[in-house]
Design a protein around this motif. Structure first.
Motif, mmCIF file in Angstrom:
data_model
loop_
_atom_site.group_PDB
_atom_site.id
_atom_site.type_symbol
_atom_site.label_atom_id
_atom_site.label_comp_id
_atom_site.label_asym_id
_atom_site.label_seq_id
_atom_site.Cartn_x
_atom_site.Cartn_y
_atom_site.Cartn_z
ATOM 1 N N GLU A 1 0.715 24.045 30.736
ATOM 2 C CA GLU A 1 0.621 23.431 29.408
ATOM 3 C C GLU A 1 1.298 24.289 28.340
ATOM 4 N N GLU A 2 1.248 25.604 28.503
ATOM 5 C CA GLU A 2 1.846 26.491 27.507
ATOM 6 C C GLU A 2 3.371 26.420 27.513
ATOM 7 N N TYR A 3 3.943 25.745 28.527
ATOM 8 C CA TYR A 3 5.401 25.639 28.624
ATOM 9 C C TYR A 3 5.919 24.249 28.242
ATOM 10 N N GLU A 4 5.074 23.451 27.609
ATOM 11 C CA GLU A 4 5.503 22.093 27.259
ATOM 12 C C GLU A 4 6.711 22.088 26.322
ATOM 13 N N ASP A 5 6.791 23.074 25.432
ATOM 14 C CA ASP A 5 7.946 23.144 24.538
ATOM 15 C C ASP A 5 9.240 23.326 25.329
ATOM 16 N N SER A 6 9.175 24.127 26.375
ATOM 17 C CA SER A 6 10.358 24.323 27.215
ATOM 18 C C SER A 6 10.716 23.039 27.962
ATOM 19 N N MET A 7 9.698 22.288 28.351
ATOM 20 C CA MET A 7 9.937 21.001 29.009
ATOM 21 C C MET A 7 10.625 20.035 28.057
ATOM 22 N N LEU A 8 10.222 20.054 26.789
ATOM 23 C CA LEU A 8 10.844 19.184 25.799
ATOM 24 C C LEU A 8 12.300 19.576 25.564
ATOM 25 N N VAL A 9 12.566 20.880 25.561
ATOM 26 C CA VAL A 9 13.950 21.338 25.440
ATOM 27 C C VAL A 9 14.769 20.822 26.615
ATOM 28 N N LEU B 1 8.635 12.559 30.124
ATOM 29 C CA LEU B 1 7.829 13.696 30.561
ATOM 30 C C LEU B 1 6.380 13.256 30.564
ATOM 31 N N TRP B 2 5.677 13.498 31.681
ATOM 32 C CA TRP B 2 4.278 13.097 31.778
ATOM 33 C C TRP B 2 3.505 14.058 32.669
ATOM 34 N N ARG B 3 2.170 14.007 32.569
ATOM 35 C CA ARG B 3 1.332 14.890 33.382
ATOM 36 C C ARG B 3 0.159 14.119 33.957
ATOM 37 N N HIS B 4 -0.344 14.596 35.065
ATOM 38 C CA HIS B 4 -1.533 14.001 35.684
ATOM 39 C C HIS B 4 -2.775 14.350 34.878
ATOM 40 N N CYS B 5 -3.680 13.401 34.810
ATOM 41 C CA CYS B 5 -4.946 13.644 34.089
ATOM 42 C C CYS B 5 -5.930 14.446 34.931
ATOM 43 N N PHE B 6 -5.749 14.409 36.241
ATOM 44 C CA PHE B 6 -6.703 15.064 37.130
ATOM 45 C C PHE B 6 -5.964 16.002 38.076
ATOM 46 N N ILE C 1 23.802 15.391 37.911
ATOM 47 C CA ILE C 1 24.319 16.346 36.921
ATOM 48 C C ILE C 1 23.368 16.420 35.724
ATOM 49 N N ILE C 2 22.888 15.260 35.278
ATOM 50 C CA ILE C 2 21.951 15.224 34.149
ATOM 51 C C ILE C 2 20.660 15.956 34.504
ATOM 52 N N SER C 3 20.152 15.709 35.696
ATOM 53 C CA SER C 3 18.914 16.356 36.130
ATOM 54 C C SER C 3 19.095 17.854 36.319
ATOM 55 N N ASP C 4 20.195 18.220 36.961
ATOM 56 C CA ASP C 4 20.450 19.643 37.216
ATOM 57 C C ASP C 4 20.571 20.434 35.921
ATOM 58 N N TYR C 5 21.033 19.778 34.875
ATOM 59 C CA TYR C 5 21.234 20.459 33.599
ATOM 60 C C TYR C 5 19.903 20.938 33.003
ATOM 61 N N SER C 6 18.818 20.276 33.398
ATOM 62 C CA SER C 6 17.501 20.657 32.873
ATOM 63 C C SER C 6 16.914 21.867 33.594
ATOM 64 N N GLU C 7 17.468 22.207 34.753
ATOM 65 C CA GLU C 7 16.832 23.211 35.617
ATOM 66 C C GLU C 7 16.734 24.589 34.968
ATOM 67 N N SER C 8 17.757 24.966 34.208
ATOM 68 C CA SER C 8 17.733 26.308 33.622
ATOM 69 C C SER C 8 16.601 26.471 32.606
#
Length: 392
Positions: free
Chosen positions: A219-227, A247-252, A308-315
């Motif tokens: 949860e503390e890395y959500e900002d990085s996920m948004l980037v 971007l989504w997360r499991h409730c349980f 390519i779009i997905s891989d760009y998020s990996e870093s």
């Protein structure tokens, strides 16, 4: 025909420029378009985009100067690239590529020539924005091939193009802006089918869960996920692609991947013109071959562009989790996973989906804006928009 050849058209226009006239001076319906035509309501967003392209180009039509006329602009001495005119607009700091067409048969060359000139201009000005490159096509005729090319360049590739044609002006000749409906005559764009949207999930695995770690540590890395999401949007737009991501997360505590990114891409081969019976396609050899590709290979949008779009998020993700692509499918299957027993966190789009999102945001009543703090990544606002665009 007003001119016997393209050379005659060029001489006519060149003489006017030498006398101090600019394009705005010789277009008969210039003021009518800017004051009235631009504000008409069109039945389809594609029409609106064409009209906006025309209007954008018109901003550069006053007080421009001729840079070159029928002169080779290639930096490579072995190549010959001779645009009819290149103009500069001090008002908009734009370069205008003026392409003249006087006979129907020559229009097949328009796409190649305009693209080549634009590419060579960027050899000199590599950071020239697409919006600062204005394409002016002046043609005596508007055959289907030329209209299709211009439609594609404006609507799908976001090029700035305007269409002009010679017309009678008393005893002389002038130009007029072509009716945008000539470029695209269809009145209604059908809903996008869920089968036209393919994609997968990027599962953000947290290896520490195996060792009894906190399930919601990420949860503390959500900002990085948004980037990472915004990076995907930027890459999608740069590739001229059309898609979106949630971007989504499991409730349980339901697995090793508490967070997920669902990435969706437009399936170019699953268009109705290929998947349904179309008389024109049935008569076309190329159309038949494309239908065979769809029948034999069933392309579902899991193309290299999507990777390519997905891989760009990996870093932006790999420092705190282990991203892994899973669940290859289409929007009909992937959509429920985002909203069933989960928290949808953010949305980004690219191409047509980003355009529609911001069009919708711009139409929000002011009292709604005052009542809520709204962000463009709001997933509930986005899914409402997508439900209006996509038929499941």
């Amino acid at each position: 025909m007003f001119f016997k050849s393209e050379k005659d058209m060029q001489v006519w226009l060149s003489n006017l420029f030498e006398k101090g006239y600019c394009l705005a001076d010789i277009i008969m319906n210039y003021e009518d378009f800017t004051e009235n035509f631009f504000h008409q309501n069109y039945p389809d967003s594609s029409h609106q985009k064409i009209v906006h392209s025309f209007n954008h180009c018109l901003n550069s039509f006053e007080n421009h100067e001729v840079l070159v006329e029928d002169i080779n602009i290639s930096l490579d001495s072995g190549d010959i690239l001779r645009p009819d005119f290149l103009l500069y607009s001090p008002k908009t700091e734009s370069i205008l590529i003026v392409e003249l067409k006087n006979i129907k048969e020559s229009t097949r060359q328009a796409a190649t020539e305009i693209g080549a000139y634009a590419g060579e201009i960027r050899s000199y000005l590599p950071f020239l924005a697409e919006g600062d490159l204005v394409n002016v096509v002046i043609s005596s005729e508007w055959p289907t091939l030329l209209c299709h090319f211009i439609y594609n360049e404006i609507v799908w590739l976001n090029k700035s193009i305007i269409c002009l044609e010679p017309t009678q002006d008393g005893d002389g000749i002038a130009l007029k802006i072509v009716d945008p409906l000539i470029i695209f005559k269809e009145q209604i764009t059908p809903l996008i089918s869920a089968n036209q949207l393919g994609g997968y999930q990027i599962c953000l695995y947290d290896n520490q869960i195996l060792n009894g770690g906190d399930y919601m540590r990420l949860e503390e890395y959500e900002d990085s996920m948004l980037v990472a999401l915004h990076a995907m949007s930027a890459k999608g737009n740069s590739l001229k692609a059309h898609g979106f991501a949630f971007l989504w997360r499991h409730c349980f505590d339901v697995g090793l991947a508490p967070y997920n990114i669902t990435v969706i891409n437009f399936v170019s081969f699953q268009t109705p013109i290929l998947t349904m019976r179309n008389a024109a396609v049935q008569k076309s050899d190329f159309g038949k071959m494309l239908k065979k590709v769809v029948r034999d290979h069933c392309p579902e949008g899991h193309s290299k562009t999507l990777d390519i779009i997905s891989d760009y998020s990996e870093s932006f993700l790999k420092d705190f989790c282990s991203p892994m692509v899973e669940g290859y499918s289409n929007w009909k299957t992937l959509k429920p996973r985002i909203f069933n027993n989960t928290d949808a966190i953010a949305f980004v789009g690219w191409g047509i989906f980003q355009d529609r999102l911001f069009d919708r945001l711009g139409c929000m009543p002011k009292h709604e804006e005052a009542g809520i703090r709204f962000e463009s990544t709001n997933p509930l606002f986005a899914i409402e928009m997508l439900n209006q665009m996509i038929s499941i």
